[in-house]
Design an enzyme around this catalytic site. Structure first.
Site: not given
Length: 408
Positions: A14, A104, A128, A131, A133, A135, A189, A200, A204
Site C-alpha cells: 500500500v 483495519k 477510510e 475497509v 479497499g 470502495i 498472504e 479479517d 471490518k
C-alpha cells in the site's frame, strides 16, 4: 500553492501505491486542492531493501526522526500490525498530528481509544482505507446516511476468501488449489489464517458497525465461521438450489438488538452479491429512507487501497472532520432474534425423522434434494427459537448435521 510535508510509516504494497499515485496524479491533485503533498520521510525496517527502488526518498529506521520533525503535518501509517503501530500513532496524535491509516486490525481493536487521544490533543485520525479497499464505504456511511436509519449492513468484505470460493464454485477447484493460486496472485498472504477464518472480515464489521450504528462491538461478540471446511462437491449441490456460497459479514438490528456474524451463507446466484466474484467486494446497506443500496469494487490491492489513503489525505486538508462513531448512547444488546432460512444436509437414511421434526416445529420445507448419501434441505423462514428447538432435537436423536448455512 502551499506545500504539505507528509511522512509515511511503512513502504510495502500500500505504501508503494501511495507513492505511485502522488507521483502519477500530482498535477491533478495540485489543481484541485491548490496543495502539493511532499513525502519528506519514510520509516522502513531495512533501508537497503528500498534504496535502489526509491533513491529520491528520505528513508529512516528511526521513528523519532518523524515524530520530532515539526515540519511534518500528516503521517500515513501503512506498516500494518498492532504493535508498534498503536504506540506510534498514539504518540503522533498526542502531538496534535493528523494521522491516516489503512490498518483495519488496529482501527477495529483500538479505534475508540485512538479517537479519544486525538480528541483530547486536537489530533485527527482518518481510516477510510481500513475497509473494502477501493470502495469509499466509510465516507458514504459518515456523510450519506446522517438522516437515515440503517437496518442492516452486510456483504463480502474479504477478497481472499471470495477469490477462493469463486474458483471452487466456478472452476471446481479444491480449497487447496484455490488458496495456492490466491497466494501466487498476491490476494492471499503466506499465512492466510485471518482471511479464511473470517477474522479479517470480523474486524471490518466492527468498523462498519461504528459508522452505521454508533456501536462498539468486540471481536468475541461476533459469531464467526470460516471457509476451510467447504468442498467443491457441496458447492455443486448448492448450485442446484440456484444459490452460491459466500463469506458474508452481516450486522442487522431491531429494537436496539444487534446480531453480528461472519460466516459462509447461501446467496442467490444471480443477485449482485452472488455475482461479486474473485477479489472484489460488495456491500449492501438496507435503511429506512433509501431502502437497499449496493456498493461494489476491488476489496484490496496496491492502488485501490492507496487511492482511499489519498482521498483521506485530501479530505484532511479540506478540513473535513474525522468520522464520528460515538453518536449512539444506546448500549448494544447482541442476540439472534431474527427470522431466516437455513440450508443443511443429513444422512438420507434420516429423512423421515427429519421430516417429522420439521412438522413438529412447523418448519416449512422450501426445497429438497436427495442423492445416494445425503438429504439436502432448504427451509422456509425459521425463527431463532424454532431453529434452536429443531437442531437440539436432531442432536438428541443422534442425527448428525453435516453442514448448516444461513440463507442471506
Amino acid at each position: 500553492m502551499k506545500t504539505i510535508e507528509v511522512a509515511m510509516l511503512g513502504l510495502g504494497t500500500v505504501g508503494s501505491g501511495v507513492i505511485d499515485i502522488l507521483k502519477h496524479s500530482k498535477e491533478k491533485i495540485s489543481q484541485i486542492t491548490d496543495t502539493e503533498f511532499k513525502v519528506s520521510k519514510v520509516l522502513v525496517r531495512n533501508i537497503d531493501k528500498y534504496r535502489s527502488l526509491y533513491p529520491d526518498l528520505n528513508l529512516t529506521t528511526d521513528f523519532e526522526q518523524i515524530s520530532q520533525d515539526q515540519d511534518i503535518e500528516v503521517v500515513i501509517e501503512v506498516m500494518g500490525g498492532l504493535h508498534p503501530a498503536k504506540e506510534y500513532i498514539s504518540e503522533l496524535l498526542r502531538q496534535g498530528c493528523t494521522v491516516i491509516t489503512a490498518n483495519k486490525d488496529l482501527v477495529a481493536s483500538f479505534g475508540p481509544e485512538l479517537m479519544a487521544i486525538a480528541n483530547e490533543h486536537q489530533g485527527r485520525l482518518f481510516y477510510e482505507a481500513s475497509v473494502a479497499g477501493g470502495i469509499p464505504i466509510l465516507r458514504v456511511l459518515n456523510q450519506n446516511y446522517v438522516g437515515d436509519q440503517i437496518k442492516q449492513i452486510s456483504g463480502i468484505v474479504n477478497g481472499t476468501s471470495n477469490y477462493i470460493l469463486t474458483q471452487m464454485a466456478d472452476n471446481n477447484w479444491s480449497y487447496e488449489q484455490a488458496l495456492s493460486e490466491a497466494q501466487k496472485l498476491g490476494f492471499a498472504e503466506a499465512d492466510p489464517t485471518n482471511d479464511v477464518s473470517g477474522k479479517d472480515a470480523a474486524y471490518k464489521l466492527i468498523i462498519l458497525g461504528r459508522l452505521a450504528f454508533g456501536i462498539n462491538l468486540k471481536l468475541n461478540q461476533i459469531k464467526r465461521i470460516g471457509i476451510t471446511e467447504i468442498n467443491q462437491k457441496e458447492l455443486a449441490v448448492i448450485k442446484k438450489f440456484d444459490y452460491t456460497l459466500k463469506l458474508i459479514a452481516k450486522l442487522e438490528t431491531q429494537n436496539s438488538t444487534y446480531y453480528p456474524v461472519v460466516m459462509p451463507m447461501l446467496v442467490p446466484e444471480n443477485s449482485m452479491l452472488g455475482q461479486t466474484k474473485n477479489e472484489f467486494n460488495g456491500i449492501e446497506i438496507e435503511s429506512y429512507a433509501i431502502g437497499k443500496s449496493f456498493y461494489y469494487g476491488p476489496g484490496a490491492g496496491k492502488l485501490p487501497t492507496a487511492n482511499s489513503v489519498i482521498n483521506d489525505l485530501v479530505a484532511a486538508f479540506k478540513n473535513e472532520a474525522p468520522f464520528k462513531t460515538d453518536w449512539n448512547s444506546t448500549s448494544a444488546s447482541v442476540k439472534d432474534i431474527f427470522t431466516r432460512q437455513y440450508w443443511f444436509k443429513i444422512d438420507h437414511s434420516q429423512n423421515e425423522v427429519v421430516g417429522n421434526l420439521m412438522n413438529r416445529y412447523q418448519i416449512e420445507e422450501a426445497d429438497f434434494l436427495n442423492d445416494d448419501q445425503y438429504g439436502y434441505y432448504l427451509t422456509g423462514n425459521v425463527t431463532a427459537d424454532q431453529k434452536t428447538k429443531f437442531f437440539s432435537s436432531l442432536k438428541e436423536k443422534d442425527i448428525k448435521v453435516y453442514s448448516l448455512y444461513e440463507v442471506y
